[in-house]
Design a protein around this motif. Structure first.
Motif, PDB file in Angstrom:
ATOM      1  N   ILE A  78       0.857  -1.187   0.000  1.00 34.50           N
ATOM      2  CA  ILE A  78       0.000   0.000   0.000  1.00 34.50           C
ATOM      3  C   ILE A  78       0.894   1.237   0.000  1.00 34.50           C
ATOM      4  N   TRP A  79       0.960   1.939  -1.124  1.00 35.19           N
ATOM      5  CA  TRP A  79       1.758   3.149  -1.259  1.00 35.19           C
ATOM      6  C   TRP A  79       0.933   4.150  -2.049  1.00 35.19           C
ATOM      7  N   THR A  80       0.657   5.276  -1.460  1.00 28.73           N
ATOM      8  CA  THR A  80      -0.208   6.282  -2.082  1.00 28.73           C
ATOM      9  C   THR A  80       0.580   7.420  -2.696  1.00 28.73           C
ATOM     10  N   GLY A  81       1.916   7.349  -2.594  1.00 34.04           N
ATOM     11  CA  GLY A  81       2.743   8.406  -3.161  1.00 34.04           C
ATOM     12  C   GLY A  81       2.918   8.245  -4.659  1.00 34.04           C
ATOM     13  N   PRO A  82       3.811   9.038  -5.278  1.00 37.37           N
ATOM     14  CA  PRO A  82       4.040   8.976  -6.723  1.00 37.37           C
ATOM     15  C   PRO A  82       4.503   7.593  -7.170  1.00 37.37           C
ATOM     16  N   ALA A  83       3.878   7.085  -8.220  1.00 34.25           N
ATOM     17  CA  ALA A  83       4.256   5.770  -8.763  1.00 34.25           C
ATOM     18  C   ALA A  83       5.645   5.797  -9.385  1.00 34.25           C
ATOM     19  N   GLU A  84       6.166   6.986  -9.662  1.00 36.45           N
ATOM     20  CA  GLU A  84       7.466   7.114 -10.299  1.00 36.45           C
ATOM     21  C   GLU A  84       8.568   6.490  -9.451  1.00 36.45           C
ATOM     22  N   TYR A  85       8.412   6.521  -8.125  1.00 37.90           N
ATOM     23  CA  TYR A  85       9.445   5.952  -7.263  1.00 37.90           C
ATOM     24  C   TYR A  85       9.596   4.457  -7.492  1.00 37.90           C
ATOM     25  N   ARG A  86       8.475   3.787  -7.646  1.00 38.62           N
ATOM     26  CA  ARG A  86       8.553   2.335  -7.862  1.00 38.62           C
ATOM     27  C   ARG A  86       9.240   2.031  -9.199  1.00 38.62           C
ATOM     28  N   LYS A  87       8.931   2.799 -10.221  1.00 40.68           N
ATOM     29  CA  LYS A  87       9.582   2.598 -11.512  1.00 40.68           C
ATOM     30  C   LYS A  87      11.088   2.831 -11.394  1.00 40.68           C
ATOM     31  N   LEU A  88      11.463   3.871 -10.670  1.00 39.22           N
ATOM     32  CA  LEU A  88      12.878   4.170 -10.528  1.00 39.22           C
ATOM     33  C   LEU A  88      13.607   3.113  -9.703  1.00 39.22           C
ATOM     34  N   TRP A  89      12.937   2.546  -8.702  1.00 41.30           N
ATOM     35  CA  TRP A  89      13.568   1.476  -7.936  1.00 41.30           C
ATOM     36  C   TRP A  89      13.774   0.236  -8.808  1.00 41.30           C
ATOM     37  N   HIS A  90      12.823  -0.015  -9.681  1.00 42.50           N
ATOM     38  CA  HIS A  90      12.993  -1.101 -10.651  1.00 42.50           C
ATOM     39  C   HIS A  90      14.188  -0.802 -11.564  1.00 42.50           C
ATOM     40  N   ASP A  91      14.270   0.411 -12.075  1.00 41.62           N
ATOM     41  CA  ASP A  91      15.369   0.788 -12.952  1.00 41.62           C
ATOM     42  C   ASP A  91      16.714   0.793 -12.225  1.00 41.62           C
ATOM     43  N   PHE A  92      16.668   1.043 -10.941  1.00 44.32           N
ATOM     44  CA  PHE A  92      17.882   1.114 -10.138  1.00 44.32           C
ATOM     45  C   PHE A  92      18.654  -0.207 -10.192  1.00 44.32           C
ATOM     46  N   GLN A  93      17.981  -1.323 -10.454  1.00 43.87           N
ATOM     47  CA  GLN A  93      18.671  -2.610 -10.544  1.00 43.87           C
ATOM     48  C   GLN A  93      19.710  -2.593 -11.654  1.00 43.87           C
ATOM     49  N   LEU A  94      19.365  -1.994 -12.799  1.00 48.25           N
ATOM     50  CA  LEU A  94      20.328  -1.903 -13.886  1.00 48.25           C
ATOM     51  C   LEU A  94      21.392  -0.846 -13.582  1.00 48.25           C
ATOM     52  N   TRP A  95      20.988   0.229 -12.936  1.00 50.26           N
ATOM     53  CA  TRP A  95      21.930   1.297 -12.587  1.00 50.26           C
ATOM     54  C   TRP A  95      23.049   0.769 -11.684  1.00 50.26           C
ATOM     55  N   ILE A  96      22.693   0.098 -10.607  1.00 47.15           N
ATOM     56  CA  ILE A  96      23.719  -0.377  -9.670  1.00 47.15           C
ATOM     57  C   ILE A  96      24.491  -1.547 -10.258  1.00 47.15           C
ATOM     58  N   TYR A  97      23.872  -2.299 -11.159  1.00 50.92           N
ATOM     59  CA  TYR A  97      24.578  -3.346 -11.909  1.00 50.92           C
ATOM     60  C   TYR A  97      25.753  -2.720 -12.662  1.00 50.92           C
ATOM     61  N   GLY A  98      25.485  -1.609 -13.361  1.00 56.19           N
ATOM     62  CA  GLY A  98      26.545  -0.936 -14.097  1.00 56.19           C
ATOM     63  C   GLY A  98      27.579  -0.305 -13.195  1.00 56.19           C
ATOM     64  N   MET A  99      27.138   0.283 -12.085  1.00 55.72           N
ATOM     65  CA  MET A  99      28.088   0.898 -11.158  1.00 55.72           C
ATOM     66  C   MET A  99      29.032  -0.147 -10.561  1.00 55.72           C
ATOM     67  N   THR A 100      28.500  -1.330 -10.266  1.00 58.48           N
ATOM     68  CA  THR A 100      29.333  -2.405  -9.714  1.00 58.48           C
ATOM     69  C   THR A 100      30.336  -2.890 -10.748  1.00 58.48           C
ATOM     70  N   ALA A 101      29.896  -2.999 -11.999  1.00 61.14           N
ATOM     71  CA  ALA A 101      30.821  -3.398 -13.060  1.00 61.14           C
ATOM     72  C   ALA A 101      31.915  -2.346 -13.249  1.00 61.14           C
ATOM     73  N   GLN A 102      31.547  -1.073 -13.122  1.00 62.97           N
ATOM     74  CA  GLN A 102      32.562  -0.020 -13.225  1.00 62.97           C
ATOM     75  C   GLN A 102      33.637  -0.190 -12.159  1.00 62.97           C
ATOM     76  N   ALA A 103      33.228  -0.506 -10.947  1.00 60.97           N
ATOM     77  CA  ALA A 103      34.198  -0.685  -9.858  1.00 60.97           C
ATOM     78  C   ALA A 103      35.156  -1.826 -10.168  1.00 60.97           C
ATOM     79  N   MET A 104      34.606  -2.929 -10.712  1.00 63.18           N
ATOM     80  CA  MET A 104      35.470  -4.055 -11.094  1.00 63.18           C
ATOM     81  C   MET A 104      36.452  -3.642 -12.179  1.00 63.18           C
ATOM     82  N   LYS A 105      35.918  -2.977 -13.192  1.00 57.99           N
ATOM     83  CA  LYS A 105      36.748  -2.644 -14.348  1.00 57.99           C
ATOM     84  C   LYS A 105      37.881  -1.702 -13.960  1.00 57.99           C
TER      85      LYS A 105
END
Length: 1002
Positions: free
Chosen positions: A718-745
């Motif tokens: 139950i979340w009544t705030g902006p739905a954009e946050y949920r979309k961004l948290w979903h997108d964040f999975q790819l974002w942190i995936y790339g950031m972690t790869a950057q650290a390795m590289k």
């Protein structure tokens, strides 16, 4: 899921209760079947030709249960196609109905299975699913309201059985008495549902989830004579042992002795065909009248009453349900079909109880009352006592798919085989010999055999079984041969678990409709490396398995001598990687020379033993360091603060001691010479630790205008705030995936500099965690990864690709378009046809090696490919790869820098048309994948604009000119299903089109 449930009757509250499959107390739940001859059960006959039209069944009265159960169980059978989504409907004291999704894998336990589900409070099982409410909202007492069925694709007549519905081990419905189960709701005019309470045994339905009953049967061979239809010793041009079923005494009968087919309505035409499934022959049946039938029959000898028998057959049919199998008075229609190409071979395996049948019994296969004229093909019809599709106490060796193998004087020819065996403990020999006999003018340079464990994890083929090889000179049919033997320990069947996913060799799967990665059958691959000085002609080889008390009938393999022209100019800008899989890397000679011969410029995997000069890229599969960590801090955290469970639930912001330890292993790879690091299927788990939240806050601050909100607050039901946050948290999975790869590289690049390594380090991303909603999310992966290596295995994913090169190209182009300006250069991970699913699913697997490469090359920012070989690729694969590489090298600039032209139209759902333009130069790819057999077809292409005055086939020099002002023209196909045309300045001969039209001077 929510959208699909909208079909439910209006007024219902769609409360989803998530369920987790558990086995409980270490018991084998798949073996918990109700008594076969006593007790009642609900028998449901369904026909659902209209998708997503629900049928709801339920009792007129049901027992109440006083509380919310913690455990639910029910016996049910599945159906063959996996089309149904069944829901158990419970009703609480407030009259609110709650659907519980039973399972998504009903097709995998045809013979019946006890499902045991543990119900947990929803927020503990899914933090990321909006609209899921706690179980506390359900008001007891509860009762079974019914069962609903949704059909994802048309379903012909099928029968399901249900029994023993339990809440917390208390039976709330056992179907011993008739509680008035009826159809409550049915949408769709053509849907049918019939119910009855039955006390008869459930007939055998399929192969998975069944146990071995009683002692092992003693028979070693199939009950069917001439099961592959190869022999015709009496010369009547019909396979021995098989006759038209309309003959006197060969019309199938039911258990009461009544004829199941009317002889007066027989119109079928039988033919002995010169095509087959892994063989030279098959049998076909044509029926023209919709109110008639035709079938071929054989006699099964010495059938035992009330005994399970396994039937396995291969079939080709134009439409779902055209092929009918009749055995022991039961009729089974073949309901599995690929959408894109119907004229292909599929395998069916099922288990049938003989019941009252015994002695000499009939088996028939054919067409019964087809809706329109049809012609089917049938091959390899086998019947074994018990629940093993190869029988017991026997072994078999296969050459997969083809009845021939190609060898060449130009390069080493790899020939893959596979084998399977199943021995009872007291019948198990010490070893089995897998034998290949070849003429003396064909050399076997090396041979090898590896064990693939019967384990759920799929990356397991590196475990080797001790084996030895021998060779001896023999005389066969008056000619000199050399017998090569790979000698391996035999396997034994210890319990029913040994039969799960243990039915057919690697590369051949029964579970066609799903085709999931990792559903290996647990078999063994054998491989041989051939060489010859022959420049033309054919030779005959023979192969078979042999053990102390028996042997397989020798199988003939035609060896065809072909030439493989050398690709003299490797691509200069592209990456062309070929996997050196474990079956080849240590044993087979001249691997580097072979890869260079076909134009590859990189090796993926492999051993330094086979490395040599001429390769630009040496690649290895890898993953993030925390995926190998035992550190609890490396495990992802749930919103409530506890660590999750599971091998792949990892925190992508983890940088602890184990991170450093496993990065060190990457340093060692750099020292060995690897320069391409390919990331496998790593997926973030939505970790809610402080570090991950800080990274999320950083993403919000740098890429959006939204203020930070703790993800633990908005990722709740139950979340009544902006739905954009949920979309961004979903997108964040790819974002942190790339950031972690950057650290390795960064760490790996810094190490390479300190070691004076001049070679650049490349990262390839083979599996993306998600498809984000915001384009900017690709920023982190664009910086970390040099190549987009999407895994587009041509036979692997039924729903996505279905063995179609067109779908490969569609998927890769869509992937690049989704990334927009942040798209990385595309180096997709492709696969040869023999790797994941049996290639008889679709087009010729050798040719598809070339087709999928060319389709992928037309995607945006194409920069090459990585050919992953999960099983050994053979010379046919290499030959077609060489043809593709030659084209890639000649038109490299256009493929790499060309702009994708949109708006091209092509006739036919299975046809493809793509174009790229670079200045005045245009490449136009046109393909047609509508036929299985080689046959002449024609498609019409419509161009959105004037691209060129004429187009020249780059391989044949044939010219095609748009025929009208609408820029439409027709392209014909015969043996090739894909044609590439060049438009622009240049000549028209084959040599000119290949070497000069692409703007490259050689």
């Amino acid at each position: 899921m929510t959208a699909k449930l909208r079909c439910m009757k209006a007024g219902r509250i769609a409360l989803f209760i998530l369920v987790v499959l558990v086995s409980g107390s270490g018991q084998d739940l798949s073996a918990q079947q109700p008594p076969a001859t006593t007790g009642g059960r609900l028998e449901v006959e369904l026909r659902m030709p209209e998708v997503w039209k629900p049928i709801v069944i339920g009792p007129t009265h049901a027992k109440e249960y006083p509380k919310i159960p913690h455990r639910f169980s029910m016996f049910m059978t599945g159906e063959l196609t996996g089309a149904l989504k069944p829901y158990l409907l419970i009703e609480d004291s407030a009259g609110v109905e709650h659907p519980i999704l039973l399972t998504m894998t009903t097709g995998q336990f045809y013979g019946g299975k006890v499902l045991t589900l543990t119900l947990r409070d929803a927020p503990q099982t899914s933090h990321n699913t909006p609209g899921v409410f706690p179980l506390s909202t359900v008001k007891p007492p509860i009762k079974v309201k019914g069962i609903s069925f949704f059909c994802r694709k048309p379903l012909r007549d099928t029968t399901l059985y249900f029994d023993n519905i339990r809440f917390d081990d208390v039976v709330v419905e056992d179907f011993e008495a008739d509680r008035g189960w009826r159809v409550i709701t049915r949408e769709g005019k053509k849907s049918k549902c019939t119910l009855r309470t039955s006390h008869e045994p459930i007939p055998g339905r399929g192969m998975e989830g069944l146990t071995i009953k009683g002692p092992y049967p003693s028979g070693e061979g199939s009950l069917t004579t001439n099961y592959s239809f190869e022999r015709d010793e009496d010369g009547d041009r019909m396979p021995d042992g098989w006759v038209p079923a309309e003959r006197e005494g060969f019309i199938p009968r039911d258990s009461s002795g009544k004829q199941m087919l009317d002889p007066a309505r027989h119109t079928g035409k039988l033919a002995w065909e010169k095509i087959g499934a892994e063989s030279a022959r098959s049998i076909s049946m044509s029926v023209e009248d919709s109110n008639s039938w035709g079938a071929v029959a054989t006699v099964l000898k010495d059938v035992k009453p009330n005994t399970d028998y396994t039937v396995s057959l291969w079939y080709r049919q134009p439409k779902v349900g055209d092929t009918v199998l009749i055995i022991f008075g039961k009729r089974m229609t073949m309901d599995r079909q690929l959408e894109l190409n119907s004229e292909h071979w599929l395998r069916y395996s099922g288990i049938f109880c003989s019941g009252s049948f015994s002695g000499d019994c009939l088996l028939a296969v054919g067409v019964v009352n087809p809706p329109e004229p049809t012609k089917i093909y049938v091959d390899n019809v086998e019947v074994y006592e018990g629940v093993s599709p190869i029988g017991y106490n026997r072994a078999r060796m296969y050459h997969q798919y083809y009845s021939f193998a190609e060898i060449s004087p130009d390069t080493v020819s790899y020939v893959p085989f596979a084998y399977e065996c199943l021995f009872a403990h007291k019948k198990r020999p010490a070893e089995v010999h897998y034998i290949l006999e070849v003429p003396v003018d064909v050399s076997v340079e090396a041979s090898a055999g590896w064990y693939l464990r019967r384990a759920p994890r799929w990356m397991t083929w590196r475990t080797k079984t001790p084996y030895r090889t021998t060779q001896e000179q023999i005389i066969r049919d008056g000619k000199s041969y050399v017998r090569h033997s790979i000698i391996l320990p035999a396997w034994q069947a210890t319990d029913e678990r040994s039969l799960v996913n243990y039915v057919v060799p690697v590369g051949i799967r029964d579970d066609w409709r799903r085709g999931l990665v990792g559903r290996y059958s647990g078999q063994v691959n054998l491989a041989f490396a051939f060489s010859t000085r022959l420049t033309e002609g054919t030779r005959k080889a023979h192969y078979y398995a042999k053990w102390d008390e028996g042997q397989q009938e020798p199988q003939e393999l035609e060896l065809r001598v072909v030439r493989v022209p050398e690709v003299k100019h490797q691509p200069e800008r592209m990456v062309c990687l070929v996997s050196a899989n474990p079956f080849s890397q240590d044993q087979f000679p001249d691997m580097i020379r072979t890869l260079r011969h076909i134009g590859a410029n990189g090796m993926a995997g492999g051993s330094r033993k086979v490395w040599g000069p001429g390769m630009r890229y040496y690649a290895t599969w890898m993953n993030f360091p925390m995926y190998h960590s035992s550190d609890p801090e490396a495990v992802a955290m749930a919103p409530e603060g506890q660590r999750r469970t599971g091998d792949r639930v990892r925190c992508m912001s983890y940088r602890g001691p184990d991170w450093k330890k496993h990065v060190q292993s990457m340093f060692r790879r750099i020292d060995e010479g690897y320069n391409v690091f390919m990331f496998d299927d790593a997926r973030p788990a939505g970790c809610f630790c402080d570090n991950c939240k800080a990274e999320f806050a950083n993403m919000l601050q740098t890429q959006t205008q939204l203020p930070y909100v703790d993800p633990g607050k908005f990722m709740v039901p139950i979340w009544t705030g902006p739905a954009e946050y949920r979309k961004l948290w979903h997108d964040f999975q790819l974002w942190i995936y790339g950031m972690t790869a950057q650290a390795m590289k960064e760490e790996m690049t810094e190490y390479a500099k300190k070691q004076d390594k001049n070679a650049q380090i490349y990262f390839l991303q083979s599996g993306s965690p998600c498809r984000p909603s915001h384009e900017f999310v690709y920023v982190s992966t664009q910086k970390a990864f040099d190549f987009e290596g999407m895994q587009a295995y041509i036979y692997c994913y039924y729903s996505s690709f279905q063995g179609s090169p067109k779908r490969i190209g569609d998927h890769l182009q869509a992937r690049q378009e989704a990334a927009g300006r942040y798209a990385n250069p595309m180096v997709p991970t492709l696969s040869p046809g023999l790797t994941y699913m049996h290639p008889v699913c679709s087009l010729d697997p050798h040719a598809q090696m070339k087709y999928q490469i060319l389709e992928a090359a037309m995607a945006h920012k194409f920069l090459g490919y990585n050919m992953y070989a999960g099983a050994d690729i053979d010379l046919g694969d290499l030959r077609y790869m060489a043809e593709a590489n030659e084209i890639l090298a000649c038109f490299e600039d256009i493929f790499v820098d060309g702009v994708v032209i949109k708006g091209i139209k092509v006739s036919g759902a299975n046809s493809s048309a793509r174009a790229k333009r670079l200045g005045e130069h245009v490449l136009l790819l046109v393909a047609d994948y509508s036929t299985y057999q080689t046959s002449r077809t024609e498609v019409t292409v419509g161009l959105p604009e004037h691209l060129a005055d004429k187009f020249t086939d780059v391989e044949t020099g044939e010219e095609v000119v748009p025929s009208d002002a609408a820029l439409n023209f027709k392209v014909s196909f015969s043996d090739r299903r894909t044609r590439l045309f060049y438009g622009g300045p240049g000549g028209s001969t084959k040599q000119e089109s290949m070497l000069r039209l692409g703007g490259r001077k050689i």
